[in-house]
Design a protein around this motif. Structure first.
Motif, short mmCIF file in Angstrom:
data_model
loop_
_atom_site.label_atom_id
_atom_site.label_comp_id
_atom_site.label_asym_id
_atom_site.label_seq_id
_atom_site.Cartn_x
_atom_site.Cartn_y
_atom_site.Cartn_z
N GLY A 56 -40.36 -22.81 -40.76
CA GLY A 56 -40.73 -21.40 -40.68
C GLY A 56 -39.67 -20.47 -41.23
N VAL A 57 -40.04 -19.20 -41.30
CA VAL A 57 -39.10 -18.15 -41.70
C VAL A 57 -38.42 -17.64 -40.44
CG1 VAL A 57 -38.82 -15.93 -42.84
CG2 VAL A 57 -40.55 -17.54 -43.67
N TYR A 58 -37.09 -17.68 -40.43
CA TYR A 58 -36.34 -17.34 -39.23
C TYR A 58 -35.33 -16.21 -39.49
CZ TYR A 58 -38.06 -21.58 -36.93
OH TYR A 58 -38.87 -22.54 -36.37
N MET A 59 -35.08 -15.46 -38.43
CA MET A 59 -34.02 -14.48 -38.41
C MET A 59 -32.80 -15.12 -37.74
SD MET A 59 -32.69 -11.41 -38.74
CE MET A 59 -31.91 -9.99 -37.98
N VAL A 60 -31.67 -15.11 -38.41
CA VAL A 60 -30.42 -15.60 -37.85
C VAL A 60 -29.53 -14.40 -37.57
CG1 VAL A 60 -28.38 -17.03 -38.22
CG2 VAL A 60 -30.60 -17.74 -39.16
N TYR A 61 -29.11 -14.24 -36.33
CA TYR A 61 -28.22 -13.14 -35.95
C TYR A 61 -27.00 -13.75 -35.29
CZ TYR A 61 -27.00 -8.34 -34.66
OH TYR A 61 -26.37 -7.11 -34.56
N ILE A 62 -25.83 -13.44 -35.85
CA ILE A 62 -24.57 -13.98 -35.33
C ILE A 62 -23.68 -12.83 -34.91
CG2 ILE A 62 -22.51 -15.34 -35.85
CD1 ILE A 62 -24.14 -17.01 -37.75
N ASN A 63 -23.26 -12.85 -33.66
CA ASN A 63 -22.34 -11.85 -33.12
C ASN A 63 -21.04 -12.55 -32.78
OD1 ASN A 63 -20.92 -9.95 -31.57
ND2 ASN A 63 -22.78 -9.07 -30.73
N MET A 64 -20.04 -12.37 -33.63
CA MET A 64 -18.76 -13.03 -33.41
C MET A 64 -18.02 -12.43 -32.22
SD MET A 64 -18.84 -15.36 -35.72
CE MET A 64 -17.16 -15.99 -35.76
N LYS A 65 -18.26 -11.16 -31.92
CA LYS A 65 -17.58 -10.53 -30.78
C LYS A 65 -18.03 -11.14 -29.46
CE LYS A 65 -16.15 -5.93 -32.29
NZ LYS A 65 -16.28 -4.48 -32.03
N SER A 66 -19.33 -11.30 -29.30
CA SER A 66 -19.85 -11.87 -28.06
C SER A 66 -19.99 -13.38 -28.15
CB SER A 66 -21.21 -11.25 -27.72
OG SER A 66 -22.18 -11.56 -28.72
N SER A 67 -19.62 -13.96 -29.29
CA SER A 67 -19.67 -15.40 -29.52
C SER A 67 -21.08 -15.94 -29.29
CB SER A 67 -18.67 -16.13 -28.61
OG SER A 67 -18.52 -17.48 -29.01
N GLU A 68 -22.03 -15.37 -30.04
CA GLU A 68 -23.44 -15.72 -29.84
C GLU A 68 -24.16 -15.92 -31.17
OE1 GLU A 68 -27.32 -14.11 -27.31
OE2 GLU A 68 -25.55 -12.84 -27.53
N ILE A 69 -25.01 -16.94 -31.21
CA ILE A 69 -25.90 -17.18 -32.34
C ILE A 69 -27.32 -17.18 -31.81
CG2 ILE A 69 -26.59 -18.73 -34.20
CD1 ILE A 69 -23.78 -19.94 -34.11
N TYR A 70 -28.19 -16.38 -32.44
CA TYR A 70 -29.58 -16.28 -32.00
C TYR A 70 -30.48 -16.46 -33.21
CZ TYR A 70 -33.22 -14.73 -28.72
OH TYR A 70 -34.29 -14.68 -27.88
N ILE A 71 -31.27 -17.53 -33.17
CA ILE A 71 -32.24 -17.81 -34.25
C ILE A 71 -33.64 -17.71 -33.67
CG2 ILE A 71 -33.04 -19.50 -35.92
CD1 ILE A 71 -30.25 -20.61 -36.12
N GLU A 72 -34.50 -16.94 -34.33
CA GLU A 72 -35.85 -16.71 -33.84
C GLU A 72 -36.79 -16.50 -35.03
OE1 GLU A 72 -36.26 -12.91 -31.81
OE2 GLU A 72 -34.45 -12.22 -32.83
N PRO A 73 -38.10 -16.69 -34.85
CA PRO A 73 -39.03 -16.38 -35.94
C PRO A 73 -38.82 -14.96 -36.45
CG PRO A 73 -40.16 -17.54 -34.19
CD PRO A 73 -38.78 -17.24 -33.67
N ALA A 74 -38.78 -14.82 -37.75
CA ALA A 74 -38.44 -13.53 -38.35
C ALA A 74 -39.47 -12.46 -38.02
CB ALA A 74 -38.33 -13.68 -39.87
N GLN A 75 -38.97 -11.25 -37.84
CA GLN A 75 -39.82 -10.07 -37.66
C GLN A 75 -39.33 -8.99 -38.61
OE1 GLN A 75 -40.87 -9.01 -33.47
NE2 GLN A 75 -39.43 -10.64 -32.95
N VAL A 76 -40.15 -8.68 -39.59
CA VAL A 76 -39.82 -7.65 -40.58
C VAL A 76 -40.76 -6.48 -40.38
CG1 VAL A 76 -39.77 -7.09 -43.05
CG2 VAL A 76 -38.91 -9.30 -42.25
N TYR A 77 -40.21 -5.29 -40.38
CA TYR A 77 -41.00 -4.09 -40.10
C TYR A 77 -40.94 -3.10 -41.26
CZ TYR A 77 -41.02 -5.65 -35.23
OH TYR A 77 -41.19 -6.37 -34.07
#
Length: 360
Positions: free
Chosen positions: A249-270
Motif C-alpha cells: 500500500g501507499v503509506y505515510m512515514v512520519y519520524i520525530n527524532m525529538k520524541s524518538s518516534e516512528i509512525y507508519i500508517e496508510p497515507a491520507q492526502v487532502y
C-alpha cells in the motif's frame, strides 16, 4: 584449676564464635529503627534551572543518618516522583553511603526529563529517601532481613529547561524497493524524507511499500548512524535487522527524532482551499488506487494539498506540497508555496514514488 581454665577457654571461644556470626548475619529486631530524613532542601523549595548555568552546582541535598537496632552500614537512595506518583517507579537521583550529594543544573535537569516534566513549566516534584542495611566484612552485602526504610516525602518545585540537541538536517530511506534491490546509497531510488516546516527533527514522506520488503533510515546517504526503529514504533515490524510493512500500500512515514518516534500508517492526502469547496469547507480526502492517488477539483483557484499524519502536532501547511511542471514540489523548510491555478472538474493524479503530479 586446669578444668576451670579449659572451661573459660571454651566459653571465650564460644563467645567469639557467636560474635563473628552475629556481625556477619545480624538478627533484625523490629521497632528499633529510625529512618533518615531529608534536611536539605526543605519542602516547598523552588528551582528554576537555566541552560547557561547548567554546569554550576544547584544544590547539595543532605539527610540525617538512618539508625537500625545495631550498628550497620546503610545505603541511601534519593528518589523523585511526579506530583500524582506513588513511588512505584521513581527516578533514582543518587545511591550512595554518605549523607549528602550535590547536583549540577545539568544533572537535575536530566532527572526531570526522565520524570517527563515539560520544559519551561514549573512542576511539583516529590522527593523521598530510602535506606537499606548493608553488612559483611567489606560492608557491601545487602542485609535483606532488615526492612527498607523510607523518609517522609517532601515537595519541591522545578522548572526545567529544554535540552540542546543536535538533530539531523536530513533523513534518507533505503531498502529493497528504494535502491534497486542492492541497498546502495548511490541508487536513484533512495528516498529523501521531507522536513516538517518549523519542526526541528521531524520528517515525513509518502511512498508505496510492498509487504515484506525491508528498509531502514539514516541521516546521510551512507552506512553511518542508520536505524530501523526508535523508542516508539507504530505500523511496521522488524525483519532481519530492518523495518517492513505487513501489507502492500501507499503509506505515510512520519519520524520525530525529538520524541524518538516512528509512525507508519496508510497515507491520507487532502485537498484544501478554493479548488476543494473553499476555505470554510472541510478538506477533501484523496482516493488511493494501487500506487496512485487521485481527486477531482470542485472549484476554481489555487491548488493546495497536504499530507495528513496521526502524530503530527503542527498545522497542515507544514506538510504542504504542490504540482509544478509535472513534479511534486514540497514546502519543507521554505516559504509559502504559490498555489497553481486549476479549474473545477480537473483530475489531480499523484505518484509519490515517481515524484510526479498530473492535472487533466
Amino acid at each position: 584449676m586446669k578444668k576451670i581454665y579449659i572451661l573459660l577457654s571454651f566459653l571465650t571461644a564460644l563467645g567469639w564464635s557467636y560474635s563473628c556470626s552475629d556481625d556477619h548475619n545480624p538478627v533484625y529486631t523490629a521497632g528499633q529503627e529510625v529512618s533518615g530524613q531529608i534536611i536539605t532542601p526543605q519542602t516547598g523549595k523552588e528551582y528554576v534551572l537555566e541552560i547557561d548555568k547548567r554546569y554550576e552546582v544547584i544544590e547539595t541535598f543532605q539527610w540525617s543518618r538512618t539508625e537500625y537496632s545495631q550498628p550497620l552500614g546503610v545505603r541511601y537512595s534519593l528518589q523523585a516522583d511526579v506530583e500524582d506518583g506513588n513511588f512505584e517507579s521513581p527516578v533514582l537521583l543518587a545511591s550512595l553511603t554518605t549523607q549528602e550529594v550535590s547536583f549540577t543544573g545539568e544533572q537535575l535537569n536530566a532527572a526531570m526529563e526522565k520524570l517527563g516534566l515539560e520544559p519551561d513549566v514549573k512542576s511539583l516534584v516529590k522527593l523521598r529517601l530510602a535506606s537499606n542495611a548493608y553488612g559483611g566484612e567489606e560492608g557491601n552485602v545487602p542485609l535483606t532481613q532488615f526492612p527498607t526504610l523510607s523518609s517522609e516525602v517532601i515537595d519541591i518545585y522545578v522548572t526545567p529547561y529544554e535540552e540542546e540537541r543536535a538533530y539531523p538536517e536530513n533523513l534518507y530511506m533505503i531498502g529493497d524497493e528504494f535502491s534497486d534491490g542492492n541497498w546502495s546509497w548511490d541508487a536513484e531510488g533512495v528516498v529523501q524524507l521531507i522536513p516538517v516546516h518549523g519542526k526541528e527533527g521531524e520528517f515525513w514522506c509518502i511512498n508505496y511499500f510492498t509487504a515484506g520488503k525491508e528498509f531502514k533510515w539514516a541521516p546521510k546517504r551512507a552506512w553511518a548512524n542508520d536505524f530501523n526503529a526508535l523508542d516508539t514504533n507504530t505500523g511496521f515490524v522488524l525483519s532481519g535487522g530492518n523495518a517492513a510493512v505487513e501489507a502492500d500500500g501507499v503509506y505515510m512515514v512520519y519520524i520525530n527524532m525529538k520524541s524518538s518516534e516512528i509512525y507508519i500508517e496508510p497515507a491520507q492526502v487532502y485537498g484544501i482551499g478554493d479548488c476543494f469547496g473553499g476555505w470554510s469547507a472541510e478538506p477533501i480526502l484523496f482516493n488511493i488506487a494501487g500506487d496512485k492517488i487521485t481527486q477531482t477539483t470542485t472549484g476554481t483557484g489555487g491548488l493546495r494539498m497536504y499530507a495528513g499524519s496521526s502524530i503530527a502536532t503542527s498545522d497542515w501547511w507544514t506538510r504542504e506540497f504542490v504540482i509544478m511542471d509535472g513534479k511534486i514540489v514540497y514546502r519543507a523548510g521554505g516559504d509559502e508555496l504559490a498555489g497553481v491555478d486549476v479549474a473545477a472538474g480537473k483530475t489531480v493524479r499523484l505518484d509519490f514514488r515517481a515524484g510526479t503530479g498530473i492535472i487533466n
